[in-house]
Write a protein that holds these residues in place. Sequence first.
Motif, mmCIF file in Angstrom:
data_model
loop_
_atom_site.group_PDB
_atom_site.id
_atom_site.type_symbol
_atom_site.label_atom_id
_atom_site.label_comp_id
_atom_site.label_asym_id
_atom_site.label_seq_id
_atom_site.Cartn_x
_atom_site.Cartn_y
_atom_site.Cartn_z
ATOM 1 N N ARG A 248 0.822 -1.203 0.000
ATOM 2 C CA ARG A 248 0.000 0.000 0.000
ATOM 3 C C ARG A 248 0.860 1.258 0.000
ATOM 4 N NH1 ARG A 248 -4.184 -0.678 4.800
ATOM 5 N NH2 ARG A 248 -4.272 1.578 4.490
ATOM 6 N N VAL A 249 0.302 2.329 -0.564
ATOM 7 C CA VAL A 249 0.980 3.626 -0.555
ATOM 8 C C VAL A 249 0.630 4.337 0.752
ATOM 9 C CG1 VAL A 249 1.228 5.868 -1.671
ATOM 10 C CG2 VAL A 249 0.907 3.801 -3.059
ATOM 11 N N LEU A 250 1.650 4.616 1.568
ATOM 12 C CA LEU A 250 1.454 5.239 2.869
ATOM 13 C C LEU A 250 2.471 6.358 3.058
ATOM 14 C CD1 LEU A 250 1.215 1.946 4.972
ATOM 15 C CD2 LEU A 250 -0.708 3.328 4.167
ATOM 16 N N THR A 251 2.090 7.386 3.806
ATOM 17 C CA THR A 251 3.051 8.451 4.127
ATOM 18 C C THR A 251 3.745 8.085 5.441
ATOM 19 O OG1 THR A 251 1.188 9.666 5.097
ATOM 20 C CG2 THR A 251 1.948 10.365 2.925
ATOM 21 N N VAL A 252 4.859 7.410 5.311
ATOM 22 C CA VAL A 252 5.634 6.955 6.467
ATOM 23 C C VAL A 252 7.042 7.533 6.390
ATOM 24 C CG1 VAL A 252 4.337 4.832 6.877
ATOM 25 C CG2 VAL A 252 6.180 4.832 5.192
ATOM 26 N N GLY A 253 7.742 7.472 7.535
ATOM 27 C CA GLY A 253 9.104 7.978 7.571
ATOM 28 C C GLY A 253 10.057 6.984 6.934
ATOM 29 N N VAL A 254 10.707 7.392 5.857
ATOM 30 C CA VAL A 254 11.641 6.538 5.120
ATOM 31 C C VAL A 254 12.876 7.361 4.765
ATOM 32 C CG1 VAL A 254 9.787 5.132 4.150
ATOM 33 C CG2 VAL A 254 10.574 7.142 2.894
ATOM 34 N N GLU A 255 13.955 6.675 4.451
ATOM 35 C CA GLU A 255 15.146 7.417 4.042
ATOM 36 C C GLU A 255 15.021 7.842 2.586
ATOM 37 O OE1 GLU A 255 19.697 6.832 5.042
ATOM 38 O OE2 GLU A 255 19.206 5.714 3.227
ATOM 39 N N VAL A 256 15.187 9.134 2.353
ATOM 40 C CA VAL A 256 15.163 9.695 1.006
ATOM 41 C C VAL A 256 16.593 10.051 0.631
ATOM 42 C CG1 VAL A 256 14.313 11.565 -0.452
ATOM 43 C CG2 VAL A 256 12.828 10.576 1.305
ATOM 44 N N LYS A 257 17.065 9.516 -0.491
ATOM 45 C CA LYS A 257 18.454 9.749 -0.899
ATOM 46 C C LYS A 257 18.568 10.789 -2.009
ATOM 47 C CE LYS A 257 20.299 5.212 0.388
ATOM 48 N NZ LYS A 257 20.980 3.988 -0.084
ATOM 49 N N GLU A 258 17.840 10.582 -3.082
ATOM 50 C CA GLU A 258 17.999 11.459 -4.242
ATOM 51 C C GLU A 258 16.710 12.173 -4.628
ATOM 52 O OE1 GLU A 258 19.422 8.788 -7.178
ATOM 53 O OE2 GLU A 258 21.405 8.552 -6.267
ATOM 54 N N ALA A 259 15.558 11.660 -4.180
ATOM 55 C CA ALA A 259 14.278 12.247 -4.573
ATOM 56 C C ALA A 259 14.088 13.624 -3.940
ATOM 57 C CB ALA A 259 13.139 11.321 -4.164
ATOM 58 N N TYR A 260 13.171 14.392 -4.496
ATOM 59 C CA TYR A 260 12.770 15.705 -3.985
ATOM 60 C C TYR A 260 13.917 16.718 -3.962
ATOM 61 C CZ TYR A 260 8.524 13.297 -2.520
ATOM 62 O OH TYR A 260 7.355 12.567 -2.511
ATOM 63 N N GLY A 261 14.965 16.457 -4.682
ATOM 64 C CA GLY A 261 16.063 17.404 -4.764
ATOM 65 C C GLY A 261 16.840 17.594 -3.474
ATOM 66 N N LEU A 262 16.737 16.633 -2.553
ATOM 67 C CA LEU A 262 17.452 16.746 -1.276
ATOM 68 C C LEU A 262 18.911 16.378 -1.461
ATOM 69 C CD1 LEU A 262 14.750 15.186 1.079
ATOM 70 C CD2 LEU A 262 15.100 17.591 0.472
ATOM 71 N N GLU A 263 19.783 17.080 -0.758
ATOM 72 C CA GLU A 263 21.224 16.925 -0.978
ATOM 73 C C GLU A 263 21.823 15.735 -0.242
ATOM 74 O OE1 GLU A 263 22.846 20.653 0.159
ATOM 75 O OE2 GLU A 263 21.845 21.777 -1.430
ATOM 76 N N ASN A 264 21.303 15.419 0.962
ATOM 77 C CA ASN A 264 21.869 14.334 1.764
ATOM 78 C C ASN A 264 20.777 13.333 2.136
ATOM 79 O OD1 ASN A 264 24.576 15.567 2.121
ATOM 80 N ND2 ASN A 264 23.417 17.121 3.252
ATOM 81 N N PRO A 265 21.147 12.047 2.298
ATOM 82 C CA PRO A 265 20.168 11.058 2.738
ATOM 83 C C PRO A 265 19.568 11.468 4.078
ATOM 84 C CG PRO A 265 22.174 9.978 1.985
ATOM 85 C CD PRO A 265 22.481 11.437 2.069
ATOM 86 N N VAL A 266 18.248 11.406 4.198
ATOM 87 C CA VAL A 266 17.583 11.823 5.429
ATOM 88 C C VAL A 266 16.247 11.096 5.545
ATOM 89 C CG1 VAL A 266 16.480 13.806 4.298
ATOM 90 C CG2 VAL A 266 16.839 13.838 6.774
#
Length: 316
Positions: A248-266
Amino acid sequence: MPSKKKKIVVIGRSKLQNLYIHTILLKKLPAEIYLIDEQAKTSVQDFEYASYYHSSATVNTGTFNECRSADLVLFFQEEMSNESFSNEDNLALIKEKVKKMMATGFQGIVLVATAESNIVASLIKRFSGLPANQIITLGTMLATSYFQVEIAKLFKISPKNVHGYIIGESTQDVIPVWSRAFLGGKPILSYLAEEQKRITSDDLQNLTNMITKIPDFPVETKDGCTFHFSTATVLAELTEVILRDEARVLTVGVEVKEAYGLENPVFVSVPAVVGAEGVRELLELNLSDDEQKELKRITTKTTEKLELLHNKGGIS
């Protein structure tokens, strides 16, 4: 043929613990639940007394050795909400628990159920060496569901026909993604221009203000609400999605590496496909410029908090 029971290990203690387990039992999930806590014996006795009514699952006390074959570890740490407990003490506790968990050979999913959950998730990843997709926080899953219900009330339709997301971090740092909110396939923002008698910008602002009252983890508000029931309900729902591999598609806390233009994994709460292996993939939203700037501000705060902990020598 009966389903093979999944194994859930609950590490740490929380006021949510028994309510979470009770909700799992009501869902009739075929599960073996183990509580790793010195004070768990009385809780287990309570659940055993009613075992006739929840035959699908068992509740037991255990040691960290139970993590060896666990499908899911639920990571509680009540001290994270205790202001008298220092960051250094919390770090030491997290590191100790994670090392004990990993020493068993654990390779399952970690569901983080603490205050400052994105910070804790980052620490668990650092201390455990687990792949990022196997560490998930509750994120804004509760806020998103509330968002959809309240929009449905405005339009007098079923929440099932509302598609919208709350992303970000916690109470003060959430983003209602109005640019990607839809009723069926129609953008909600289009109603502002086409049907102002039905919905106004004030309606949207009032709803946004309501969303910011929901914490990322239970705290007692000025009016006495603790959000215990709602949080435990969503934790149990997320557990079921993982153990039943519902994808299922859920809004949960996950590590984002390259998406959304973010510079560092968070770790940050964004829409993701969740199943038995944890996070299958991120579903990157096409945010407006303002939403993108706000997301970057929020993730920068998380990164700065982690850097501060690192500079104090707490992370190694």
